[in-house]
Design a protein around this motif. Sequence first.
Motif, PDB file in Angstrom:
ATOM      1  N   ALA A 139     -29.222  -9.541  77.802  1.00  0.00           N
ATOM      2  CA  ALA A 139     -29.547 -10.738  77.029  1.00  0.00           C
ATOM      3  C   ALA A 139     -30.387 -11.667  77.893  1.00  0.00           C
ATOM      4  CB  ALA A 139     -28.282 -11.456  76.566  1.00  0.00           C
ATOM      5  N   VAL A 140     -31.298 -12.399  77.253  1.00  0.00           N
ATOM      6  CA  VAL A 140     -32.115 -13.408  77.932  1.00  0.00           C
ATOM      7  C   VAL A 140     -31.700 -14.775  77.400  1.00  0.00           C
ATOM      8  CG1 VAL A 140     -34.434 -14.320  78.283  1.00  0.00           C
ATOM      9  CG2 VAL A 140     -34.050 -11.842  78.282  1.00  0.00           C
ATOM     10  N   ILE A 141     -31.306 -15.674  78.301  1.00  0.00           N
ATOM     11  CA  ILE A 141     -30.865 -17.018  77.913  1.00  0.00           C
ATOM     12  C   ILE A 141     -31.927 -18.041  78.290  1.00  0.00           C
ATOM     13  CG2 ILE A 141     -29.135 -18.823  78.301  1.00  0.00           C
ATOM     14  CD1 ILE A 141     -27.095 -16.643  78.824  1.00  0.00           C
ATOM     15  N   ASP A 142     -32.288 -18.881  77.334  1.00  0.00           N
ATOM     16  CA  ASP A 142     -33.302 -19.926  77.504  1.00  0.00           C
ATOM     17  C   ASP A 142     -34.600 -19.343  78.074  1.00  0.00           C
ATOM     18  OD1 ASP A 142     -31.935 -22.002  76.366  1.00  0.00           O
ATOM     19  OD2 ASP A 142     -31.185 -22.821  78.251  1.00  0.00           O
ATOM     20  N   PRO A 143     -35.374 -18.650  77.204  1.00  0.00           N
ATOM     21  CA  PRO A 143     -36.602 -18.000  77.678  1.00  0.00           C
ATOM     22  C   PRO A 143     -37.651 -18.962  78.206  1.00  0.00           C
ATOM     23  CG  PRO A 143     -36.484 -17.992  75.285  1.00  0.00           C
ATOM     24  CD  PRO A 143     -35.142 -18.446  75.773  1.00  0.00           C
ATOM     25  N   GLY A 144     -37.537 -20.262  77.863  1.00  0.00           N
ATOM     26  CA  GLY A 144     -38.400 -21.255  78.478  1.00  0.00           C
ATOM     27  C   GLY A 144     -39.688 -21.520  77.713  1.00  0.00           C
ATOM     28  N   PRO A 145     -40.684 -22.104  78.395  1.00  0.00           N
ATOM     29  CA  PRO A 145     -41.943 -22.441  77.727  1.00  0.00           C
ATOM     30  C   PRO A 145     -42.749 -21.181  77.433  1.00  0.00           C
ATOM     31  CG  PRO A 145     -42.117 -22.846  80.068  1.00  0.00           C
ATOM     32  CD  PRO A 145     -40.686 -22.477  79.821  1.00  0.00           C
ATOM     33  N   ALA A 146     -43.650 -21.284  76.468  1.00  0.00           N
ATOM     34  CA  ALA A 146     -44.495 -20.145  76.092  1.00  0.00           C
ATOM     35  C   ALA A 146     -45.640 -20.000  77.086  1.00  0.00           C
ATOM     36  CB  ALA A 146     -45.012 -20.327  74.674  1.00  0.00           C
ATOM     37  N   ASP A 147     -45.283 -19.706  78.309  1.00  0.00           N
ATOM     38  CA  ASP A 147     -46.233 -19.538  79.400  1.00  0.00           C
ATOM     39  C   ASP A 147     -46.339 -18.040  79.688  1.00  0.00           C
ATOM     40  OD1 ASP A 147     -47.525 -20.968  82.021  1.00  0.00           O
ATOM     41  OD2 ASP A 147     -46.443 -19.141  82.573  1.00  0.00           O
ATOM     42  N   GLU A 148     -47.556 -17.492  79.619  1.00  0.00           N
ATOM     43  CA  GLU A 148     -47.719 -16.044  79.732  1.00  0.00           C
ATOM     44  C   GLU A 148     -47.209 -15.524  81.068  1.00  0.00           C
ATOM     45  OE1 GLU A 148     -48.435 -12.179  78.780  1.00  0.00           O
ATOM     46  OE2 GLU A 148     -48.392 -13.945  77.462  1.00  0.00           O
ATOM     47  N   ALA A 149     -47.449 -16.251  82.146  1.00  0.00           N
ATOM     48  CA  ALA A 149     -46.972 -15.797  83.455  1.00  0.00           C
ATOM     49  C   ALA A 149     -45.448 -15.741  83.494  1.00  0.00           C
ATOM     50  CB  ALA A 149     -47.498 -16.730  84.549  1.00  0.00           C
ATOM     51  N   HIS A 150     -44.809 -16.710  82.858  1.00  0.00           N
ATOM     52  CA  HIS A 150     -43.343 -16.710  82.844  1.00  0.00           C
ATOM     53  C   HIS A 150     -42.804 -15.562  81.975  1.00  0.00           C
ATOM     54  CE1 HIS A 150     -39.295 -18.130  83.201  1.00  0.00           C
ATOM     55  NE2 HIS A 150     -39.187 -18.401  81.910  1.00  0.00           N
ATOM     56  N   ILE A 151     -43.418 -15.329  80.831  1.00  0.00           N
ATOM     57  CA  ILE A 151     -42.987 -14.221  79.977  1.00  0.00           C
ATOM     58  C   ILE A 151     -43.143 -12.895  80.724  1.00  0.00           C
ATOM     59  CG2 ILE A 151     -43.509 -12.954  77.848  1.00  0.00           C
ATOM     60  CD1 ILE A 151     -44.323 -15.716  76.649  1.00  0.00           C
ATOM     61  N   PRO A 209     -39.704 -22.162  73.304  1.00  0.00           N
ATOM     62  CA  PRO A 209     -40.972 -21.646  72.776  1.00  0.00           C
ATOM     63  C   PRO A 209     -41.296 -20.209  73.168  1.00  0.00           C
ATOM     64  CG  PRO A 209     -41.258 -23.915  73.443  1.00  0.00           C
ATOM     65  CD  PRO A 209     -39.899 -23.487  73.944  1.00  0.00           C
ATOM     66  N   ALA A 210     -40.812 -19.725  74.310  1.00  0.00           N
ATOM     67  CA  ALA A 210     -41.085 -18.337  74.701  1.00  0.00           C
ATOM     68  C   ALA A 210     -40.270 -17.335  73.902  1.00  0.00           C
ATOM     69  CB  ALA A 210     -40.815 -18.139  76.195  1.00  0.00           C
ATOM     70  N   ARG A 230     -41.576 -39.950  74.142  1.00  0.00           N
ATOM     71  CA  ARG A 230     -40.291 -39.340  74.488  1.00  0.00           C
ATOM     72  C   ARG A 230     -40.200 -39.176  75.990  1.00  0.00           C
ATOM     73  NH1 ARG A 230     -37.305 -37.520  70.430  1.00  0.00           N
ATOM     74  NH2 ARG A 230     -36.038 -36.365  71.902  1.00  0.00           N
ATOM     75  N   SER A 231     -38.992 -39.316  76.510  1.00  0.00           N
ATOM     76  CA  SER A 231     -38.790 -39.136  77.936  1.00  0.00           C
ATOM     77  C   SER A 231     -38.071 -37.836  78.231  1.00  0.00           C
ATOM     78  CB  SER A 231     -37.970 -40.303  78.500  1.00  0.00           C
ATOM     79  OG  SER A 231     -36.743 -40.389  77.839  1.00  0.00           O
ATOM     80  N   ASP A 232     -37.817 -37.030  77.203  1.00  0.00           N
ATOM     81  CA  ASP A 232     -37.352 -35.674  77.421  1.00  0.00           C
ATOM     82  C   ASP A 232     -38.438 -34.753  76.868  1.00  0.00           C
ATOM     83  OD1 ASP A 232     -37.132 -36.118  74.740  1.00  0.00           O
ATOM     84  OD2 ASP A 232     -35.180 -35.165  74.519  1.00  0.00           O
ATOM     85  N   GLU A 233     -38.157 -33.466  76.794  1.00  0.00           N
ATOM     86  CA  GLU A 233     -39.103 -32.546  76.191  1.00  0.00           C
ATOM     87  C   GLU A 233     -38.934 -32.590  74.679  1.00  0.00           C
ATOM     88  OE1 GLU A 233     -41.428 -30.622  77.419  1.00  0.00           O
ATOM     89  OE2 GLU A 233     -41.115 -31.010  79.548  1.00  0.00           O
ATOM     90  N   ALA A 234     -40.019 -32.773  73.937  1.00  0.00           N
ATOM     91  CA  ALA A 234     -39.945 -32.852  72.486  1.00  0.00           C
ATOM     92  C   ALA A 234     -39.465 -31.517  71.911  1.00  0.00           C
ATOM     93  CB  ALA A 234     -41.310 -33.214  71.927  1.00  0.00           C
ATOM     94  N   PHE A 235     -39.085 -31.532  70.645  1.00  0.00           N
ATOM     95  CA  PHE A 235     -38.494 -30.353  70.018  1.00  0.00           C
ATOM     96  C   PHE A 235     -39.554 -29.296  69.700  1.00  0.00           C
ATOM     97  CE2 PHE A 235     -35.345 -33.636  69.332  1.00  0.00           C
ATOM     98  CZ  PHE A 235     -34.158 -32.962  69.576  1.00  0.00           C
ATOM     99  N   ASP A 236     -39.096 -28.058  69.664  1.00  0.00           N
ATOM    100  CA  ASP A 236     -39.942 -26.896  69.450  1.00  0.00           C
ATOM    101  C   ASP A 236     -39.998 -26.559  67.958  1.00  0.00           C
ATOM    102  OD1 ASP A 236     -41.126 -24.395  69.376  1.00  0.00           O
ATOM    103  OD2 ASP A 236     -39.377 -23.357  70.209  1.00  0.00           O
ATOM    104  N   PRO A 237     -41.134 -26.774  67.284  1.00  0.00           N
ATOM    105  CA  PRO A 237     -41.213 -26.492  65.851  1.00  0.00           C
ATOM    106  C   PRO A 237     -41.357 -25.009  65.531  1.00  0.00           C
ATOM    107  CG  PRO A 237     -43.322 -27.268  66.628  1.00  0.00           C
ATOM    108  CD  PRO A 237     -42.381 -27.362  67.800  1.00  0.00           C
ATOM    109  N   THR A 238     -41.584 -24.160  66.544  1.00  0.00           N
ATOM    110  CA  THR A 238     -41.779 -22.726  66.303  1.00  0.00           C
ATOM    111  C   THR A 238     -40.476 -21.951  66.310  1.00  0.00           C
ATOM    112  OG1 THR A 238     -42.019 -22.080  68.640  1.00  0.00           O
ATOM    113  CG2 THR A 238     -43.982 -22.950  67.519  1.00  0.00           C
ATOM    114  N   TYR A 239     -39.387 -22.575  66.706  1.00  0.00           N
ATOM    115  CA  TYR A 239     -38.120 -21.852  66.869  1.00  0.00           C
ATOM    116  C   TYR A 239     -37.578 -21.416  65.514  1.00  0.00           C
ATOM    117  CZ  TYR A 239     -33.198 -21.038  68.082  1.00  0.00           C
ATOM    118  OH  TYR A 239     -31.939 -20.493  68.244  1.00  0.00           O
ATOM    119  N   ALA A 240     -37.374 -20.106  65.348  1.00  0.00           N
ATOM    120  CA  ALA A 240     -36.885 -19.546  64.079  1.00  0.00           C
ATOM    121  C   ALA A 240     -35.862 -18.451  64.400  1.00  0.00           C
ATOM    122  CB  ALA A 240     -38.029 -18.995  63.256  1.00  0.00           C
TER     123      ALA A 240
END
Length: 292
Positions: free
Chosen positions: A51-63, A89-90, A116-126
């Motif tokens: 399992a992968v937990i909290d895949p993180g930002p949609a950054d190609e290098a990170h993926i 997002p990833a 916002r002073s945190d990270e805004a919400f991810d609208p792509t999450y489904a």
Amino acid sequence: MQVMALPPEPWPTGIAEQLEPLVRRVLAPNPSPYTFTGTQTYIVGAEDKVAVIDPGPADEAHIEAILAAVGDAQVTAIMCTHTHRDHSPAAAPLAERTGAPIVGCAPLVIESDLPRSDEAFDPTYAPDRVLEDGEAMTGPGWTLRAVHTPGHTSNHLCFALEESGALFTGDHVMGWSTSVVIPPDGDMGHYMKSLERLQSRGDTVYYSAHGEPITKPQQLVRGMIGHRRQRENQILRLLGERARPIPDFIPEMYKGLDPRLNKAAQMSVEAHLIDLERRGLVARSEHVWKTI
């Protein structure tokens, strides 16, 4: 806010680090005043299904770093603790590459034109499946059970690894800073109840999305609860002196604060004030707060 200084570079960005037999982590390349050295993605499992937990930002290098860490294993679940943009997002591109379902927290998007002073919400999450409190995902030798911990966000989950006693705490409890609680979705009363819930559990180590593993979790949570109560008492004391708007609290309560965190501190004070208002201890008129 309680924050730690950044450790010296280089940081282990993109490198799979073994934390225990069932757990590896990969650091994303997204450091900031709100993410510390970056978001930490966790890979759970030691055999052919993980399992992968909290895949993180949609950054190609990170993926690519996550896929390299997974190797020949099958990703059977992509699990998100919550939907801030440094966490989920990833999930979609990783699901496309692996065929794994996205499971975990419920989708949540708060529309706001406020800074916002945190990270805004991810609208792509489904998500393909939303885990209710107590539901679990399993694989060979591992069980991850959802623990509902609203407060930082209303959809926040932690995941308990039952075989080792570890708890993946997302942003609810972090290894470098107290969590930011930002209204209207962030709720200080819910956050405190969630901390109390964790204090009653027997988890042996916390793996948070930011910062080092927390090896004395009960001690830390007890201190966090005390810290929040101290902030609450500070607010009541300052309002006992005079009514005041939220910005006036910051110089008294957060001496030496990094100016980049000023808005986060104001929102944290607001979250406390809303909770105190709900409990009938303070009231507001326009932008000025006072005791009752």
